[in-house]
Design an enzyme around this catalytic site. Structure first.
Site, PDB file in Angstrom:
ATOM      1  N   SER A 123      21.125 -25.493  51.238  1.00 29.35           N
ATOM      2  CA  SER A 123      20.790 -24.344  50.400  1.00 29.35           C
ATOM      3  C   SER A 123      21.883 -24.129  49.347  1.00 29.35           C
ATOM      4  O   SER A 123      22.183 -25.046  48.576  1.00 29.35           O
ATOM      5  CB  SER A 123      20.593 -23.112  51.297  1.00 29.35           C
ATOM      6  OG  SER A 123      19.954 -22.070  50.615  1.00 29.35           O
ATOM      7  N   ASP A 153       9.396 -25.724  50.883  1.00 26.14           N
ATOM      8  CA  ASP A 153      10.581 -24.926  51.197  1.00 26.14           C
ATOM      9  C   ASP A 153      10.440 -23.551  50.544  1.00 26.14           C
ATOM     10  O   ASP A 153      10.215 -23.457  49.342  1.00 26.14           O
ATOM     11  CB  ASP A 153      11.833 -25.643  50.670  1.00 26.14           C
ATOM     12  CG  ASP A 153      13.137 -25.014  51.136  1.00 26.14           C
ATOM     13  OD1 ASP A 153      13.258 -23.776  51.064  1.00 26.14           O
ATOM     14  OD2 ASP A 153      14.038 -25.754  51.545  1.00 26.14           O
ATOM     15  N   HIS A 156      12.869 -24.139  55.501  1.00 22.54           N
ATOM     16  CA  HIS A 156      14.023 -24.280  54.617  1.00 22.54           C
ATOM     17  C   HIS A 156      14.936 -25.391  55.097  1.00 22.54           C
ATOM     18  O   HIS A 156      15.464 -25.335  56.204  1.00 22.54           O
ATOM     19  CB  HIS A 156      14.780 -22.950  54.586  1.00 22.54           C
ATOM     20  CG  HIS A 156      15.878 -22.887  53.578  1.00 22.54           C
ATOM     21  ND1 HIS A 156      15.820 -23.526  52.355  1.00 22.54           N
ATOM     22  CD2 HIS A 156      17.070 -22.246  53.602  1.00 22.54           C
ATOM     23  CE1 HIS A 156      16.918 -23.281  51.674  1.00 22.54           C
ATOM     24  NE2 HIS A 156      17.704 -22.511  52.412  1.00 22.54           N
TER      25      HIS A 156
END
Length: 517
Positions: free
Chosen positions: A227, A455, A483
């Site tokens: 991320s 995602d 994710h």
């Protein structure tokens, strides 16, 4: 609350959610690519400038901190432009390799604001034996985060109120309140952490990573970032391309996307994830929706959030919080990060449709890192401080209003919510140091970028963008939900990442791993 530009990775969210709901060096060998392994007393590694050599040469004490982990505090300059000035500390943790140690694997879970120390404590579950036998797993809280000279702004009670702000204002009065409280957040951060705010950006965190690389004795960096951690890794590679051994950037952020546009795209990502959840829900007999079409079920979600906005849902936790639209939205968003948490979302929505939002509130607490005793980590505060410094946000609140309206048109459930999450940046007391531009990392070896097609937090188009912008980027796609992709059930993704980390072999650029099941 992480209603800011980029939200944290939560690879263990399903297990945590389930638990909440149930509660009602020595010399070393060299690996491929020449990673020098560091021991307890690694050889001194040369710093980029003589003034930084004391930091690169430091030998911190690694002390036992439970369950086989070792912890240390690393000194770094508050301001890299003034290395002889004030120093701050960065906290680090490691789990030693179980076999022949060939170096360290530095990891970051995302955020900004996610604790790398807490994330690393799950290392035994996060990595297979093939990785753990070769690498020390090393995590750290980036500057301003957690145990590393944290940014502080508000009390827990104040954060409760801030999280519950109506980020889809329906009246001028609600908009005025949102603007006033967003400015208040920025003012509180300046009052409590003003000296730190100019120095918590990702560029400084990347420089800290290079100090940490030297401190653990690695001549080149091996790294896995998820991320926001992909932005941290890409910026490191841009600053130190010759110090890169292997970087895995999973759940990629595209640094070239302008800030408010990134908010809009992210809101659309959550919309896509919610629709995928609904399609899956219809296959289950316990699905709480009366409609059996995606559009119909989306309308039911909208009605639920409108109801919570007008009349808060029941809260059985006894903590006095009203489960309004903001808390309910966060409770829906949280399990979208992890497909394995979808059954929890089905159950929580079933209760919410009957007027009880307690399970949604429990899941929202996970995302904002609120503990059962009502205290918060500093995730919300550091997230805002880092984002507002990293990226150029508009200073005119009217621009957020216009952007929120556009985002709500393309992402009705989440557009306004995500967009207004950045509003404190309009009042931020420190000017942004960053620019939204591509990072090329010219001269770096191949860098593996992983993107999951559905995602919710970092859309697949961002992974494609980052991989194309990096001069040596290699894209690995995953036709999946949730994710990030590594260790999410795809043997295809896992084997490609592990092979790259160990042997530096990359898959063919643009490979897409198939859907599971």
């Amino acid at each position: 609350m992480t209603r800011a530009k980029r939200w944290p990775a939560r690879r263990v969210v399903a297990a945590v959610t389930a638990a909440l709901l149930a509660c009602g060096c020595s010399a070393a060998t060299r690996d491929a690519g020449g990673t020098a392994g560091g021991g307890d007393h690694p050889a001194t590694i040369k710093a980029p400038t003589p003034a930084l050599q004391p930091f690169y040469s430091q030998k911190p004490a690694w002390n036992d901190c439970g369950d086989g982990f070792q912890c240390a505090r690393i000194q770094v300059p508050l301001d890299y432009a003034k290395p002889s000035g004030e120093r701050i500390e960065v906290s680090a943790i490691r789990l030693r390799a179980t076999g022949t140690h060939v170096g360290s694997l530095l990891i970051n879970p995302g955020g900004p604001g996610g604790s790398g120390i807490q994330y690393t404590r799950s290392a035994r579950a996060l990595f297979p034996d093939s990785i753990r036998s070769r690498f020390d797993i090393v995590g750290f809280d980036p500057r301003g985060v957690g145990e590393s000279t944290p940014v502080r702004c508000m009390t827990s009670k104040q954060l409760d109120a801030f999280v519950s702000l109506d980020a889809s204002p329906d009246t001028p009065e609600e908009l005025t309140t949102l603007e006033r409280e967003s400015k208040g957040f920025a003012d509180d951060c300046e009052a409590k952490s003003g000296h730190l705010l100019p120095h918590v950006g990702t560029a400084d965190a990347a420089r800290d990573m290079d100090v940490l690389r030297a401190v653990v004795g690695d001549t080149k960096l091996t790294y896995l970032g998820k991320s926001y951690g992909t932005y941290l890794g890409a910026l490191y590679a841009d600053l130190f391309p010759k110090q890169v051994r292997a970087l895995v950037l999973d759940g990629a952020v595209d640094p070239a996307v302008p800030s408010l546009k990134a908010n809009e795209v992210q809101a659309q990502g959550f919309e896509v994830a919610l629709k995928a959840f609904l399609e899956d829900c219809f296959q289950d007999g316990a699905c709480p929706f009366t409609s059996r079409t995606v559009d119909g079920a989306m309308a039911e979600v909208s009605a639920l959030l409108k109801k919570a906005d007008e009349h808060p849902l029941k809260n059985d936790l006894g903590d006095g919080r009203q489960i309004d639209e903001a808390w309910a939205t966060l409770g829906i968003v949280t399990p979208l990060y992890e497909r394995d948490a979808w059954p929890r979302l089905r159950a929580a929505l079933g209760h919410a449709f009957n007027g009880n939002g307690t399970d949604l509130l429990r899941m929202a607490d996970i995302l904002v890192d609120r503990q059962q005793d009502g205290t918060y980590s500093n995730q919300t505060e550091s997230n805002m401080a880092i984002n507002c410094l990293d990226h150029p946000f508009p200073k005119d609140p009217g621009e957020y209003q216009r952007a929120a309206g556009e985002a709500a048109r393309v992402a009705p459930q989440f557009g306004s919510f995500v967009m207004y999450g950045s509003l404190p940046c309009a009042y931020w007391p420190v000017a942004s140091k960053g620019t939204d531009k591509p990072l090329k990392a010219a001269g770096a070896p191949p860098i593996l970028v992983v993107g999951t097609i559905r995602d919710p937090a970092t859309p697949y188009e961002w992974a494609k963008g980052l991989a194309s912008e990096l001069s040596s980027g290699v894209l690995l796609g995953f036709d999946g939900d949730g994710h990030t992709g590594y260790r999410s059930g795809s043997a295809c993704v896992d084997s490609a990442v592990d092979d790259y980390l160990i042997s530096l072999r990359v898959p063919k650029n643009g490979t897409v791993c198939p859907k599971i099941g």
